[in-house]
Design a protein around this motif. Structure first.
Motif, PDB file in Angstrom:
ATOM      1  N   ASN A   1     -42.384  62.482 -15.950  1.00 20.00           N
ATOM      2  CA  ASN A   1     -41.273  63.068 -16.698  1.00 20.00           C
ATOM      3  C   ASN A   1     -40.077  62.120 -16.546  1.00 20.00           C
ATOM      4  N   TYR A   2     -39.950  61.189 -17.485  1.00 20.61           N
ATOM      5  CA  TYR A   2     -38.912  60.162 -17.384  1.00 20.61           C
ATOM      6  C   TYR A   2     -37.507  60.746 -17.521  1.00 20.61           C
ATOM      7  N   ASP A   3     -37.360  61.779 -18.317  1.00 19.64           N
ATOM      8  CA  ASP A   3     -36.041  62.407 -18.453  1.00 19.64           C
ATOM      9  C   ASP A   3     -35.596  63.007 -17.115  1.00 19.64           C
ATOM     10  N   LYS A   4     -36.516  63.687 -16.451  1.00 22.05           N
ATOM     11  CA  LYS A   4     -36.191  64.249 -15.139  1.00 22.05           C
ATOM     12  C   LYS A   4     -35.914  63.143 -14.126  1.00 22.05           C
ATOM     13  N   PHE A   5     -36.637  62.046 -14.241  1.00 20.42           N
ATOM     14  CA  PHE A   5     -36.425  60.943 -13.308  1.00 20.42           C
ATOM     15  C   PHE A   5     -35.042  60.327 -13.512  1.00 20.42           C
ATOM     16  N   ALA A   6     -34.654  60.119 -14.749  1.00 21.13           N
ATOM     17  CA  ALA A   6     -33.321  59.583 -15.031  1.00 21.13           C
ATOM     18  C   ALA A   6     -32.245  60.524 -14.501  1.00 21.13           C
ATOM     19  N   GLU A   7     -32.441  61.805 -14.745  1.00 18.89           N
ATOM     20  CA  GLU A   7     -31.481  62.806 -14.253  1.00 18.89           C
ATOM     21  C   GLU A   7     -31.427  62.795 -12.726  1.00 18.89           C
ATOM     22  N   HIS A   8     -32.576  62.614 -12.104  1.00 25.98           N
ATOM     23  CA  HIS A   8     -32.641  62.610 -10.640  1.00 25.98           C
ATOM     24  C   HIS A   8     -31.880  61.417 -10.070  1.00 25.98           C
ATOM     25  N   CYS A   9     -32.078  60.243 -10.655  1.00 23.77           N
ATOM     26  CA  CYS A   9     -31.366  59.044 -10.191  1.00 23.77           C
ATOM     27  C   CYS A   9     -29.856  59.252 -10.284  1.00 23.77           C
ATOM     28  N   ALA A  10     -29.404  59.770 -11.421  1.00 29.50           N
ATOM     29  CA  ALA A  10     -27.969  59.995 -11.606  1.00 29.50           C
ATOM     30  C   ALA A  10     -27.444  61.035 -10.628  1.00 29.50           C
ATOM     31  N   TRP A  11     -28.228  62.074 -10.390  1.00 30.19           N
ATOM     32  CA  TRP A  11     -27.830  63.138  -9.460  1.00 30.19           C
ATOM     33  C   TRP A  11     -27.692  62.615  -8.044  1.00 30.19           C
ATOM     34  N   LEU A  12     -28.577  61.737  -7.635  1.00 28.05           N
ATOM     35  CA  LEU A  12     -28.503  61.164  -6.288  1.00 28.05           C
ATOM     36  C   LEU A  12     -27.210  60.372  -6.107  1.00 28.05           C
TER      37      LEU A  12
ATOM     38  N   VAL B   1     -38.818  51.525 -13.748  1.00 26.67           N
ATOM     39  CA  VAL B   1     -37.700  50.633 -13.424  1.00 26.67           C
ATOM     40  C   VAL B   1     -36.654  50.665 -14.530  1.00 26.67           C
ATOM     41  N   GLU B   2     -37.100  50.555 -15.748  1.00 21.25           N
ATOM     42  CA  GLU B   2     -36.166  50.538 -16.878  1.00 21.25           C
ATOM     43  C   GLU B   2     -35.396  51.851 -16.983  1.00 21.25           C
ATOM     44  N   THR B   3     -36.056  52.945 -16.688  1.00 20.76           N
ATOM     45  CA  THR B   3     -35.397  54.261 -16.737  1.00 20.76           C
ATOM     46  C   THR B   3     -34.304  54.360 -15.676  1.00 20.76           C
ATOM     47  N   ALA B   4     -34.607  53.901 -14.471  1.00 21.44           N
ATOM     48  CA  ALA B   4     -33.614  53.948 -13.393  1.00 21.44           C
ATOM     49  C   ALA B   4     -32.414  53.070 -13.715  1.00 21.44           C
ATOM     50  N   VAL B   5     -32.662  51.876 -14.238  1.00 23.94           N
ATOM     51  CA  VAL B   5     -31.567  50.961 -14.584  1.00 23.94           C
ATOM     52  C   VAL B   5     -30.694  51.567 -15.667  1.00 23.94           C
ATOM     53  N   ALA B   6     -31.313  52.175 -16.678  1.00 22.47           N
ATOM     54  CA  ALA B   6     -30.540  52.792 -17.755  1.00 22.47           C
ATOM     55  C   ALA B   6     -29.706  53.958 -17.237  1.00 22.47           C
ATOM     56  N   ALA B   7     -30.201  54.641 -16.207  1.00 18.09           N
ATOM     57  CA  ALA B   7     -29.517  55.828 -15.696  1.00 18.09           C
ATOM     58  C   ALA B   7     -28.332  55.486 -14.809  1.00 18.09           C
ATOM     59  N   ILE B   8     -28.461  54.457 -13.958  1.00 17.63           N
ATOM     60  CA  ILE B   8     -27.412  54.214 -12.960  1.00 17.63           C
ATOM     61  C   ILE B   8     -26.986  52.759 -12.848  1.00 17.63           C
ATOM     62  N   GLY B   9     -27.584  51.865 -13.630  1.00 18.29           N
ATOM     63  CA  GLY B   9     -27.196  50.460 -13.575  1.00 18.29           C
ATOM     64  C   GLY B   9     -28.077  49.656 -12.644  1.00 18.29           C
ATOM     65  N   GLY B  10     -28.388  48.431 -13.050  1.00 14.83           N
ATOM     66  CA  GLY B  10     -29.317  47.615 -12.300  1.00 14.83           C
ATOM     67  C   GLY B  10     -28.865  47.254 -10.905  1.00 14.83           C
ATOM     68  N   GLU B  11     -27.537  47.189 -10.695  1.00 16.39           N
ATOM     69  CA  GLU B  11     -27.045  46.837  -9.364  1.00 16.39           C
ATOM     70  C   GLU B  11     -27.342  47.914  -8.336  1.00 16.39           C
ATOM     71  N   ARG B  12     -27.731  49.102  -8.790  1.00 14.45           N
ATOM     72  CA  ARG B  12     -28.057  50.210  -7.885  1.00 14.45           C
ATOM     73  C   ARG B  12     -29.566  50.424  -7.748  1.00 14.45           C
ATOM     74  N   VAL B  13     -30.368  49.560  -8.341  1.00 15.73           N
ATOM     75  CA  VAL B  13     -31.816  49.771  -8.370  1.00 15.73           C
ATOM     76  C   VAL B  13     -32.522  48.606  -7.679  1.00 15.73           C
TER      77      VAL B  13
END
Length: 310
Positions: A39-50, A79-91
């Motif tokens: 669930n990529y949407d939930k994963f993106a939301e999770h990264c941002a929430w953290l 990887v791409e989902t996490a970068v889009a959610a919070i920026g590559g410098e945080r991944v």
């Protein structure tokens, strides 16, 4: 930057000054739906929430992220989902693979996605000797990103002892190490042999001990479920505020110790579900917790939630 991209020492030197591997980097659990799809949407939301809850970044595609059972397409999209959610410098993605060439390709994928560091296990298809370990890290360093080594001798059967880590650092292959051996004495030996190598806490249940020993970061598991309390614990521990850290550590330790158990993925995902996040099931060959294991994790999580630690 005048160095040629893709050579060790080019991007590594420039990025290392900022240390994107420092602080609390959550080894993210990967939300799966009942059909075991990501669930990529939930994963993106999770990264941002953290990040919103005080964590400094995420480490996708580690063991907690079940990278071994992802398709190449899924692994890249994580990887791409996490970068889009919070920026590559945080991944800081995990780039472990059976072959060094494959690990290098994953490091290149992370680099091209915008990440600024990667985490790398030693060779784990067999019990590698020292020369193989050095060659492995040399190959992946060619991708041009700083590497945090991941020492997990329990699972890989390759122990990155302080003397070997000092060699890897001396060659310019690694900038930090996620230390998961559980032997907190190594922190002091490592500081003697390679004082510029950043020690990162690799197991949740030795957080306080390694923070006191000078750790510069925490590749963390249980913040997936309890980020605010975990952030408070880490910040107090690295500041030497034991009056705050020790009682909180005792409260959280019944859960933190699950990070060092075989069933850590299932336990953390269950705690996420109980705390109101989306952990979901695990992919085979992992299987659900036994009823008695689930009862222990559930009781400890519910107690932490009731205490306001979620």
């Amino acid at each position: 930057m005048t160095d040629t991209p893709g050579t060790p020492g080019s991007e590594v030197t420039a990025v290392a000054e900022n240390g994107p591997w420092r602080g609390i980097l959550v080894a993210t659990a990967l939300p799966l739906d009942d059909d075991l799809s990501v669930n990529y949407d939930k994963f993106a939301e999770h990264c941002a929430w953290l990040v919103e809850n005080g964590c400094d970044g995420v480490v996708p595609n580690g063991s907690l992220g079940e990278y071994q059972v992802l398709t190449p397409e899924e692994r890249a999209k994580v990887v791409e989902t996490a970068v889009a959610a919070i920026g590559g410098e945080r991944v800081m993605p995990g780039v472990a693979a059976y072959g060094s060439a494959e690990s290098r390709r994953w490091a290149e994928q992370a680099r091209d996605a915008g990440c600024r560091a990667v985490m790398l296990l030693p060779p784990n298809a067999y019990r590698a000797d020292e020369r193989s370990v050095l060659a492995h890290y040399a190959e992946v360093a060619q991708a041009g990103l700083p590497i945090v080594a991941y020492n997990n001798p329990i699972d890989t059967k390759v122990d990155l002892v302080p003397e070997l880590l000092a060699k890897l650092h001396g060659e310019g292959y690694i900038q930090g190490v996620k230390e998961f051996s559980g032997d907190v004495r190594r922190a002091y030996r490592l500081a003697e042999l390679a004082p510029e190598l950043d020690l990162l806490i690799g197991a949740d249940d030795v957080l306080l001990e390694l923070a006191i020993a000078g750790a510069k970061g925490w590749v963390a598991g249980y913040p997936n479920a309890l980020p605010r309390a975990s952030v408070d614990l880490y910040r107090a521990a690295v500041a030497g505020d034991l009056d705050t850290a020790l009682p909180l550590y005792r409260q959280l330790h019944p859960l933190l110790r699950w990070d060092s158990k075989v069933e850590f993925v299932q336990a953390i995902k269950l705690s996420m579900d109980i705390a109101g996040r989306h952990g979901g099931p695990v992919r085979p060959p992992r299987v659900p917790l036994l009823p008695e294991q689930e009862a222990v994790v559930r009781a400890a999580t519910e107690k932490a939630v009731a205490a306001g630690l979620a």
